[in-house]
Design a protein around this motif. Structure first.
Motif, PDB file in Angstrom:
ATOM      1  N   THR A   1       0.787  -1.242   0.000  1.00 14.61           N
ATOM      2  CA  THR A   1       0.000   0.000   0.000  1.00 14.61           C
ATOM      3  C   THR A   1       0.815   1.286   0.000  1.00 14.61           C
ATOM      4  O   THR A   1       0.264   2.364  -0.236  1.00 14.61           O
ATOM      5  CB  THR A   1      -0.948   0.032   1.210  1.00 14.61           C
ATOM      6  N   HIS A   2       2.136   1.184   0.243  1.00 18.85           N
ATOM      7  CA  HIS A   2       2.949   2.411   0.316  1.00 18.85           C
ATOM      8  C   HIS A   2       4.249   2.317  -0.473  1.00 18.85           C
ATOM      9  O   HIS A   2       5.143   3.146  -0.290  1.00 18.85           O
ATOM     10  CB  HIS A   2       3.253   2.758   1.783  1.00 18.85           C
ATOM     11  N   TRP A   3       4.368   1.342  -1.371  1.00 17.72           N
ATOM     12  CA  TRP A   3       5.613   1.186  -2.132  1.00 17.72           C
ATOM     13  C   TRP A   3       5.983   2.448  -2.897  1.00 17.72           C
ATOM     14  O   TRP A   3       7.163   2.777  -3.059  1.00 17.72           O
ATOM     15  CB  TRP A   3       5.502  -0.003  -3.111  1.00 17.72           C
ATOM     16  N   TYR A   4       4.973   3.177  -3.376  1.00 16.58           N
ATOM     17  CA  TYR A   4       5.223   4.336  -4.233  1.00 16.58           C
ATOM     18  C   TYR A   4       5.908   5.487  -3.495  1.00 16.58           C
ATOM     19  O   TYR A   4       6.429   6.410  -4.123  1.00 16.58           O
ATOM     20  CB  TYR A   4       3.906   4.820  -4.864  1.00 16.58           C
ATOM     21  N   GLU A   5       5.943   5.416  -2.177  1.00 17.45           N
ATOM     22  CA  GLU A   5       6.613   6.463  -1.396  1.00 17.45           C
ATOM     23  C   GLU A   5       8.130   6.282  -1.392  1.00 17.45           C
ATOM     24  O   GLU A   5       8.861   7.159  -0.933  1.00 17.45           O
ATOM     25  CB  GLU A   5       6.082   6.457   0.046  1.00 17.45           C
ATOM     26  N   THR A   6       8.598   5.145  -1.909  1.00 19.09           N
ATOM     27  CA  THR A   6      10.033   4.822  -1.843  1.00 19.09           C
ATOM     28  C   THR A   6      10.752   4.996  -3.180  1.00 19.09           C
ATOM     29  O   THR A   6      11.957   4.805  -3.250  1.00 19.09           O
ATOM     30  CB  THR A   6      10.232   3.367  -1.370  1.00 19.09           C
ATOM     31  N   VAL A   7      10.040   5.313  -4.238  1.00 12.94           N
ATOM     32  CA  VAL A   7      10.639   5.346  -5.575  1.00 12.94           C
ATOM     33  C   VAL A   7      10.636   6.759  -6.156  1.00 12.94           C
ATOM     34  O   VAL A   7      10.002   7.661  -5.623  1.00 12.94           O
ATOM     35  CB  VAL A   7       9.905   4.379  -6.534  1.00 12.94           C
ATOM     36  N   ASP A   8      11.346   6.931  -7.255  1.00 10.77           N
ATOM     37  CA  ASP A   8      11.422   8.231  -7.919  1.00 10.77           C
ATOM     38  C   ASP A   8      10.165   8.480  -8.756  1.00 10.77           C
ATOM     39  O   ASP A   8       9.584   7.545  -9.319  1.00 10.77           O
ATOM     40  CB  ASP A   8      12.642   8.291  -8.839  1.00 10.77           C
ATOM     41  N   VAL A   9       9.784   9.729  -8.830  1.00  7.25           N
ATOM     42  CA  VAL A   9       8.674  10.140  -9.694  1.00  7.25           C
ATOM     43  C   VAL A   9       9.265  10.937 -10.851  1.00  7.25           C
ATOM     44  O   VAL A   9      10.138  11.788 -10.642  1.00  7.25           O
ATOM     45  CB  VAL A   9       7.657  11.003  -8.915  1.00  7.25           C
TER      46      VAL A   9
ATOM     47  N   LEU B   1      -2.046   3.418 -20.384  1.00  7.17           N
ATOM     48  CA  LEU B   1      -2.390   2.005 -20.580  1.00  7.17           C
ATOM     49  C   LEU B   1      -1.463   1.220 -19.649  1.00  7.17           C
ATOM     50  O   LEU B   1      -0.274   1.070 -19.931  1.00  7.17           O
ATOM     51  CB  LEU B   1      -2.179   1.586 -22.038  1.00  7.17           C
ATOM     52  N   SER B   2      -2.006   0.735 -18.540  1.00  4.30           N
ATOM     53  CA  SER B   2      -1.138   0.208 -17.495  1.00  4.30           C
ATOM     54  C   SER B   2      -1.616  -1.117 -16.916  1.00  4.30           C
ATOM     55  O   SER B   2      -2.812  -1.333 -16.734  1.00  4.30           O
ATOM     56  CB  SER B   2      -1.027   1.224 -16.352  1.00  4.30           C
ATOM     57  N   THR B   3      -0.645  -1.971 -16.638  1.00  8.86           N
ATOM     58  CA  THR B   3      -0.875  -3.148 -15.805  1.00  8.86           C
ATOM     59  C   THR B   3      -0.689  -2.696 -14.370  1.00  8.86           C
ATOM     60  O   THR B   3       0.438  -2.478 -13.915  1.00  8.86           O
ATOM     61  CB  THR B   3       0.122  -4.270 -16.158  1.00  8.86           C
ATOM     62  N   THR B   4      -1.796  -2.518 -13.662  1.00  8.17           N
ATOM     63  CA  THR B   4      -1.736  -1.979 -12.306  1.00  8.17           C
ATOM     64  C   THR B   4      -2.976  -2.392 -11.525  1.00  8.17           C
ATOM     65  O   THR B   4      -3.983  -2.809 -12.102  1.00  8.17           O
ATOM     66  CB  THR B   4      -1.610  -0.447 -12.325  1.00  8.17           C
ATOM     67  N   SER B   5      -2.882  -2.229 -10.222  1.00 12.42           N
ATOM     68  CA  SER B   5      -4.006  -2.521  -9.331  1.00 12.42           C
ATOM     69  C   SER B   5      -4.683  -1.214  -8.935  1.00 12.42           C
ATOM     70  O   SER B   5      -4.362  -0.138  -9.460  1.00 12.42           O
ATOM     71  CB  SER B   5      -3.498  -3.230  -8.076  1.00 12.42           C
ATOM     72  N   GLU B   6      -5.563  -1.300  -7.960  1.00  8.13           N
ATOM     73  CA  GLU B   6      -6.263  -0.108  -7.456  1.00  8.13           C
ATOM     74  C   GLU B   6      -5.299   0.887  -6.809  1.00  8.13           C
ATOM     75  O   GLU B   6      -5.678   2.038  -6.545  1.00  8.13           O
ATOM     76  CB  GLU B   6      -7.336  -0.520  -6.452  1.00  8.13           C
ATOM     77  N   ILE B   7      -4.046   0.479  -6.582  1.00  6.04           N
ATOM     78  CA  ILE B   7      -3.046   1.369  -5.989  1.00  6.04           C
ATOM     79  C   ILE B   7      -2.812   2.600  -6.859  1.00  6.04           C
ATOM     80  O   ILE B   7      -2.367   3.644  -6.383  1.00  6.04           O
ATOM     81  CB  ILE B   7      -1.715   0.617  -5.745  1.00  6.04           C
ATOM     82  N   PHE B   8      -3.140   2.490  -8.147  1.00  7.06           N
ATOM     83  CA  PHE B   8      -2.985   3.620  -9.069  1.00  7.06           C
ATOM     84  C   PHE B   8      -3.617   4.883  -8.493  1.00  7.06           C
ATOM     85  O   PHE B   8      -3.040   5.977  -8.557  1.00  7.06           O
ATOM     86  CB  PHE B   8      -3.613   3.293 -10.424  1.00  7.06           C
ATOM     87  N   TYR B   9      -4.806   4.731  -7.914  1.00  7.74           N
ATOM     88  CA  TYR B   9      -5.532   5.904  -7.415  1.00  7.74           C
ATOM     89  C   TYR B   9      -4.895   6.466  -6.141  1.00  7.74           C
ATOM     90  O   TYR B   9      -4.969   7.671  -5.894  1.00  7.74           O
ATOM     91  CB  TYR B   9      -7.002   5.563  -7.206  1.00  7.74           C
ATOM     92  N   ALA B  10      -4.258   5.604  -5.347  1.00  3.66           N
ATOM     93  CA  ALA B  10      -3.521   6.092  -4.177  1.00  3.66           C
ATOM     94  C   ALA B  10      -2.326   6.929  -4.621  1.00  3.66           C
ATOM     95  O   ALA B  10      -2.018   7.968  -4.028  1.00  3.66           O
ATOM     96  CB  ALA B  10      -3.063   4.922  -3.316  1.00  3.66           C
ATOM     97  N   VAL B  11      -1.657   6.480  -5.682  1.00  2.00           N
ATOM     98  CA  VAL B  11      -0.522   7.235  -6.231  1.00  2.00           C
ATOM     99  C   VAL B  11      -0.999   8.589  -6.756  1.00  2.00           C
ATOM    100  O   VAL B  11      -0.373   9.626  -6.513  1.00  2.00           O
ATOM    101  CB  VAL B  11       0.176   6.431  -7.345  1.00  2.00           C
ATOM    102  N   GLU B  12      -2.119   8.569  -7.455  1.00  5.62           N
ATOM    103  CA  GLU B  12      -2.690   9.815  -7.972  1.00  5.62           C
ATOM    104  C   GLU B  12      -3.083  10.747  -6.830  1.00  5.62           C
ATOM    105  O   GLU B  12      -2.786  11.955  -6.866  1.00  5.62           O
ATOM    106  CB  GLU B  12      -3.915   9.496  -8.835  1.00  5.62           C
TER     107      GLU B  12
END
Length: 210
Positions: free
Chosen positions: A79-87, A108-119
């Motif tokens: 649920t928080h992986w995106y906080e550790t990587v570069d944008v 066009l992405s292979t992704t889960s509902e986490i996309f909206y948390a990143v947004e």
């Protein structure tokens, strides 16, 4: 001629680096192997991308493979992986410019509902100029399945030969190319910007109209 720019999500708009993510959340190398096996090697992560599992169910399934002491770590990685990587903000800024020129902007992405948390975390500012998107978990299929590309074309009435698709995996680009897309293999943020700019100078609809 190119009228639409179609972007992958991971490693195009934001870094996707499982090794880096695991290293951030799990200090010990042996522990890291166990967590990797439970989250990634088990297939649970991939099943969130196809919509077979919700994030909540996948987290619970991965937790059952490990000692309870890992539970919080497993949930944090999902649920928080995106906080550790570069944008990749520079590319996203360029996307605003391309949108202002009149190009259609798609994901066009292979992704889960986490996309909206990143947004919601304001890590995808380019969604403000998004024309449309196809997310794998919402449509029940993932790249390189041909049907996910066809869903994009059908839903937004696009012609493949007027689209360029930017992705970090050659196998995904090969399928797109077979359907008529122009393609760019994502290598680095700066190289991606250069490659898109060069293609639009050659084949871009709005550059050619001038």
């Amino acid at each position: 001629m190119i009228k639409n720019l179609v972007f992958d999500f991971g490693n195009v708009l934001i870094e996707w680096n499982p090794a880096k993510i695991l290293a951030t959340f799990v200090e010990d190398e042996e522990d890291r192997k166990c967590v990797k096996a439970a989250i990634f090697d088990s297939g649970f992560w991939a099943q969130t991308d196809t919509g077979q599992l919700t994030l909540e169910v996948a987290i619970q399934a991965a937790q059952t493979l490990l000692d309870s002491s890992y539970s919080a770590t497993v949930e944090a990685i999902f649920t928080h992986w995106y906080e550790t990587v570069d944008v990749y903000y520079q590319l996203q800024e360029k996307i605003f410019e391309w949108a202002q020129l009149g190009y259609g902007i798609y994901i066009l992405s292979t992704t889960s509902e986490i996309f909206y948390a990143v947004e919601n975390a304001d890590l995808l500012p380019m969604t403000k100029v998004l024309t449309g998107k196809i997310l794998s978990y919402e449509v029940g299929c993932a790249k390189p399945d041909k049907s996910i590309y066809q869903k994009l074309l059908a839903q937004y009435a696009l012609q493949a030969n007027q689209c360029v698709f930017i992705d970090d995996l050659q196998v995904n680009l090969d399928v797109a190319k077979s359907l008529g897309f122009e393609t760019i293999l994502a290598t680095s943020e700066q190289q991606n910007i250069i490659a898109i700019e060069e293609l639009l100078k050659k084949k871009g609809y709005f550059h050619r109209k001038k």
